[in-house]
Design a protein around this motif. Structure first.
Motif, short mmCIF file in Angstrom:
data_model
loop_
_atom_site.label_atom_id
_atom_site.label_comp_id
_atom_site.label_asym_id
_atom_site.label_seq_id
_atom_site.Cartn_x
_atom_site.Cartn_y
_atom_site.Cartn_z
N GLN A 170 0.82 -1.21 0.00
CA GLN A 170 0.00 0.00 0.00
C GLN A 170 0.86 1.26 0.00
O GLN A 170 0.50 2.26 -0.62
N HIS A 171 2.03 1.21 0.66
CA HIS A 171 2.87 2.39 0.77
C HIS A 171 4.32 2.00 0.47
O HIS A 171 5.12 1.76 1.37
N ARG B 49 8.01 2.83 -0.77
CA ARG B 49 8.92 3.97 -0.89
C ARG B 49 10.29 3.44 -1.32
O ARG B 49 11.01 2.82 -0.51
#
Length: 410
Positions: free
Chosen positions: A196-197, A199
């Protein structure tokens, strides 16, 4: 595109039986397998440029070296029900399980798709040879070789694996982003396990012949930059302790059927009158404790045969067919004296000390010493040629041949 069709396919060599573990390997960028295991395995990522030197050497001569397995071959394999395959599309995300009709496989010049083929070592000798390079890691940990072939923009999204993985670039380029982030939550709105996230913390473009190693739980995202991009992934098994102990206990319980002394009924001539009739009797507990001690069920050695048998089981998709015209025992022995006997590509063999397990079965139990030696050679070297065997018609070795678990080298 003309170079794509005119290039020579790479022919990977079979690894030697005795791998040199303490000398530098190009596969690991000039360090030895021993150094790799100490410094990187299960610890931190490693990017290796030119892990397969043949690709860069060929490029220096102005030629292109392509994957040992072409896109048309992979597309054909995805139509077979014996091959585990998946087709993933992005924009929007979707995925389907094979086998596939040929017309459902995207053209190589179409963007944003990926075809995944699992367990390729069982379906193509080149994949099996690549997998042999990694036998400095225990067979019990090695899972399979998956091939990803993709159009431009193809990928499976940012994700993480719960196991170690080597990502070997075999055709075209792929742009990898990795992150050692702690947030591994998944997007609940997507049909795939996509972070979902995500980086990105590091990124590289891998060329054919390059390789990236990632330990478990390192987030990564690979995007194909060229049509027909191929990445070969060597993955490893990481079963839970729950899974291992459940399987070991189940097989241990089965083995108790062969112990006639356990048919004896519980008796309690020393039982005293009790004011706590609802409690499990101390006498029953004491006798059960004694039986467990006699059976050594409180020691790990009792569980290990069942766990080894479980880890030697083939994949669910494995299908074994016996030889069309099976050799009689004497002809089998004659051929064994001049040709190598090999495990079928889908056969798994593991050892526990001198015991050998093949496809979930014990091969050395109640067998003579020479049959045991033969199985130990097969387990260690993955091949057997011998003149020392006799009277093998009822042996586990001959039965495994009749079942298609063992085959003669073509």
């Amino acid at each position: 595109m003309s170079s794509f069709y005119l290039s020579k396919p790479y022919q990977p060599p079979q690894a030697p039986q005795n791998l040199p573990l303490n000398v530098p390997w190009a596969l690991f960028g000039g360090i030895s397998p021993e150094q790799f295991m100490k410094q990187y395995w299960h610890k931190k990522p490693l990017l290796i440029r030119g892990a397969i030197p043949a690709f860069s050497l060929t490029n220096q001569n102005g030629e292109a070296l392509e994957s040992p397995i072409s896109f048309p071959e992979l597309a054909e394999l995805s139509t077979q029900d014996t091959v585990e395959s998946r087709l993933i599309r992005s924009k929007p995300w979707s995925f389907d399980h094979g086998p596939f009709a040929k017309k459902s496989i995207p053209a190589i010049n179409k963007p944003n798709w990926t075809l995944l083929l699992q367990g390729m070592e069982a379906h193509h000798p080149a994949a099996a040879k690549i997998l042999s390079w990694f036998r400095f890691i225990p067979d019990a940990r090695l899972d399979d070789l998956m091939i990803s072939v993709a159009g431009i923009g193809g990928g499976v999204g940012p994700h993480f694996d719960s196991y170690d993985v080597f990502l070997m670039q075999m055709s075209g380029r792929r742009h990898w982003h990795i992150s050692e982030q702690k947030d591994l939550s998944l997007n609940p709105k997507l049909p795939l396990k996509i972070l979902q996230h995500f980086r990105s913390e590091q990124d590289w473009i891998l060329e054919p012949g390059d390789m990236l190693y990632l330990p478990p739980h390192v987030a990564h995202d690979g995007i194909a930059l060229d049509a027909g991009c191929q990445t070969w992934s060597i993955g490893f098994r990481s079963p839970s302790f729950k899974e291992l102990l459940q399987e070991g206990l189940w097989r241990l319980a089965e083995s108790l059927e062969n112990l006639p002394e356990l048919e004896q009924k519980f008796a309690d001539p020393k039982q005293e009158a009790t004011a706590s009739a609802e409690q499990l009797p101390d006498e029953l507990i004491a006798q059960l404790k004694g039986q467990l001690h006699k059976l050594k069920l409180d020691q790990i050695d009792s569980f290990l045969p069942g766990i080894t048998a479980y880890l030697s089981e083939p994949k669910q998709q494995a299908i074994f067919d016996g030889p069309n015209s099976p050799l009689k025992p004497k002809a089998f022995l004659a051929r064994l004296s001049r040709e190598n006997l090999l495990p079928h590509p889908q056969t798994r063999i593991l050892s526990l000390g001198k015991q050998v397990f093949c496809n979930g079965e014990s091969m050395t139990q109640d067998q003579g010493p020479r049959i045991g030696d033969a199985w130990r050679s097969l387990s260690a070297q993955k091949r057997l040629r011998t003149k020392s065997l006799q009277n093998i018609d009822k042996s586990s070795l001959y039965e495994a041949y009749l079942s298609g678990w063992l085959i003669f080298e073509e």
